[in-house]
Design a protein around this motif. Structure first.
Motif: not given
Length: 230
Positions: A28, A217, A101
């Motif tokens: 991520e 992501a 993230p």
């Protein structure tokens, strides 16, 4: 000069609810980094500054993913030299976008971090894109705008689903469930048709970007680039 993107990682490496290590989730950051770093200058922050702990479970889970394994092997300075969030307050004008993230860590610190909440408010006020993926959207769940309206109210938002949390066998350890919390604060939670499927949601003309899970992501990074005109 390349536009700057401020990326905020968790400082939480240990769950307060269980004897379990946690942190930020490798792909991520790795996947958006691959997308963003050729065209932007990435600046790293965390609540405490210094080393932001990576979830070693994600390192193992994504060891066969070239992007993640290369990032972990070659880019340690990215997450080991973060600056405290507090040092970026009042500086939204310097950045093109703000990105969080995921990993389980943000559920324990960034969701309620007062500096992070203020930072998000400053970027929103400056009409700069704010983005998050997987558990990252937890950072938005306590953001109330100066108007008194919740940031997520009446907006389509995604994030790690309750079903995915159950499948990861982590539900009992979470301080709250992200999907439930998004709904509780008035967000319109949406998700991919299948668990672990890619889902990226862009609203407010690119000013609010959310991704559901690790598979989302890269797409979240691509949405950030598009939102800042690159």
């Amino acid at each position: 000069m390349a536009p700057k993107v401020l990326v905020v990682l968790t400082s939480c490496g240990q769950m307060t609810t269980a004897d379990k290590l946690t942190g930020w989730y490798l792909p991520e950051l790795a996947h958006p980094y691959d997308v963003l770093s050729p065209k932007t200058e990435i600046v790293m922050a965390s609540p405490k500054g210094g080393i932001a702990p990576v979830d070693m479970g994600s390192v193992e889970a994504f060891k066969s993913d070239p992007s993640s394994s290369s990032f972990f092997a070659n880019q340690k300075s990215v997450w080991e030299t973060t600056k405290p969030i507090s040092s970026f307050l009042g500086r939204a004008s310097e950045f093109a976008a703000l990105f969080y993230p995921g990993g389980h860590g943000p559920m324990f610190d960034l969701a309620t971090d007062t500096d992070s909440i203020q930072l998000i408010n400053e970027f929103v006020a400056a009409e700069k894109p704010v983005a998050a993926v997987c558990h990252g959207p937890a950072v938005f769940t306590n953001v109330v705008l100066p108007s008194g309206k919740h940031l997520l109210a009446d907006k389509e938002v995604t994030g790690f689903s309750n079903a995915e949390e159950d499948m990861a066998q982590m539900t009992e350890f979470m301080p709250f469930l992200l999907e439930t919390k998004i709904k509780d604060v008035g967000g319109k939670y949406v998700k991919a048709d299948e668990a672990w499927g890619e889902k990226v949601v862009v609203v407010d003309g690119g000013k609010l970007i959310t991704g559901q899970n690790p598979a989302s992501a890269k797409g979240t990074g691509e949405a950030i680039l598009k939102a800042i005109g690159l």
